[in-house]
Each structure stands twice: as structure tokens, then as C-alpha cells.
Scaffold this motif. Structure first.
Motif, PDB file in Angstrom:
ATOM      1  N   MET A   1       0.840  -1.209   0.000  1.00 47.43           N
ATOM      2  CA  MET A   1       0.000   0.000   0.000  1.00 47.43           C
ATOM      3  C   MET A   1       0.870   1.252   0.000  1.00 47.43           C
ATOM      4  O   MET A   1       0.595   2.208  -0.718  1.00 47.43           O
TER       5      MET A   1
ATOM      6  N   ASP B   1       2.126   1.746  -3.382  1.00 51.80           N
ATOM      7  CA  ASP B   1       1.087   1.746  -4.411  1.00 51.80           C
ATOM      8  C   ASP B   1       1.349   0.663  -5.457  1.00 51.80           C
ATOM      9  O   ASP B   1       1.220   0.877  -6.654  1.00 51.80           O
ATOM     10  N   ASP B   2       1.720  -0.522  -4.967  1.00 45.94           N
ATOM     11  CA  ASP B   2       2.059  -1.666  -5.809  1.00 45.94           C
ATOM     12  C   ASP B   2       0.828  -2.561  -5.933  1.00 45.94           C
ATOM     13  O   ASP B   2       0.599  -3.452  -5.101  1.00 45.94           O
ATOM     14  N   GLU B   3       0.018  -2.333  -6.957  1.00 44.04           N
ATOM     15  CA  GLU B   3      -1.262  -3.020  -7.099  1.00 44.04           C
ATOM     16  C   GLU B   3      -1.112  -4.537  -7.169  1.00 44.04           C
ATOM     17  O   GLU B   3      -1.885  -5.274  -6.542  1.00 44.04           O
ATOM     18  N   ASP B   4      -0.126  -5.022  -7.911  1.00 43.76           N
ATOM     19  CA  ASP B   4       0.071  -6.477  -8.010  1.00 43.76           C
ATOM     20  C   ASP B   4       0.369  -7.090  -6.642  1.00 43.76           C
ATOM     21  O   ASP B   4      -0.167  -8.139  -6.291  1.00 43.76           O
ATOM     22  N   LYS B   5       1.207  -6.434  -5.858  1.00 41.71           N
ATOM     23  CA  LYS B   5       1.557  -6.945  -4.526  1.00 41.71           C
ATOM     24  C   LYS B   5       0.381  -6.805  -3.564  1.00 41.71           C
ATOM     25  O   LYS B   5       0.209  -7.645  -2.677  1.00 41.71           O
ATOM     26  N   ILE B   6      -0.425  -5.762  -3.728  1.00 40.40           N
ATOM     27  CA  ILE B   6      -1.626  -5.604  -2.901  1.00 40.40           C
ATOM     28  C   ILE B   6      -2.559  -6.789  -3.141  1.00 40.40           C
ATOM     29  O   ILE B   6      -3.031  -7.426  -2.189  1.00 40.40           O
ATOM     30  N   ILE B   7      -2.805  -7.107  -4.394  1.00 42.71           N
ATOM     31  CA  ILE B   7      -3.680  -8.228  -4.747  1.00 42.71           C
ATOM     32  C   ILE B   7      -3.117  -9.533  -4.190  1.00 42.71           C
ATOM     33  O   ILE B   7      -3.838 -10.346  -3.594  1.00 42.71           O
TER      34      ILE B   7
END
Length: 107
Positions: A41, A44-50
Motif C-alpha cells: 500500500m 502503491d504496488d497493485e500487483d503486490k496488494i492483490i
């Protein structure tokens, strides 16, 4: 679909004897995955958030299996607790009515 995935996760855990492992260790794993979510978060790493949210679901599913509780019971209990909750957004955070101070309600 989520029920199918949950069942697959439980089967995977049983195949590896994780269902009989120490739930304290699984709790520590949940903390690790939560830390990864926080870092994702912050970046802002969307792949890692998912990935992190999915990992947390896997860990919580296994934890429930270890503790002998149904994930559905936990979710249902949490929903019943919040379904009629009232409150206010303050600085982007929902604050439940019972936690609001007089200063919070005057705005």
C-alpha cells in the motif's frame, strides 16, 4: 466461486498437515502477510496488494481450519455487528457512532 477456492485451500492444507499445526504459527504468518500488504500500500504496488490480500485469505482459511471454526461464522458475526452501525467519515476513516466525541459530532 469463493466457496470452491476456500475448499481447495482447506484441501491443500490437509494434504500438508497444516490443519493440525500450531495456530499461533499461522497467526504469525498472518502478521507477516499483513506487513507485506502495508508495504505494498505504501508503494502503491497493485500487483503486490492483490497478492497480499489473497495470501491473507489463504492464511485465515487455514487458521480457521486449525481452530475448528467456520470462516462463514466469523464473517457472518462481523457483518451482523456492523450492518446497522452508524458513524461518520473523519479524515477518510469511518468512525463508529459510539467512538465519536462531542467535537467529532459538531462538524
Amino acid at each position: 466461486m469463493i466457496d470452491v477456492l476456500k475448499s481447495k485451500i482447506e484441501g491443500w492444507a490437509v494434504d500438508r498437515n497444516l490443519h493440525t499445526a500450531d495456530p499461533v504459527k499461522q497467526m504469525l504468518k498472518l502478521g507477516e502477510e499483513y506487513g507485506e500488504l502495508c508495504a505494498a500500500m505504501a508503494r502503491d504496488d497493485e500487483d503486490k496488494i492483490i497478492d497480499s490480500v489473497g495470501d491473507m485469505f489463504v492464511v485465515m482459511t487455514i487458521l480457521c481450519k486449525q481452530l475448528g471454526v467456520q470462516m462463514e461464522w466469523c464473517i457472518n458475526g462481523a457483518y451482523n455487528e456492523i450492518k446497522d452501525r452508524k458513524g461518520k467519515m473523519i479524515n477518510g476513516v469511518f468512525v463508529k457512532e459510539s467512538d465519536l466525541t462531542d467535537a467529532d459530532t459538531s462538524n
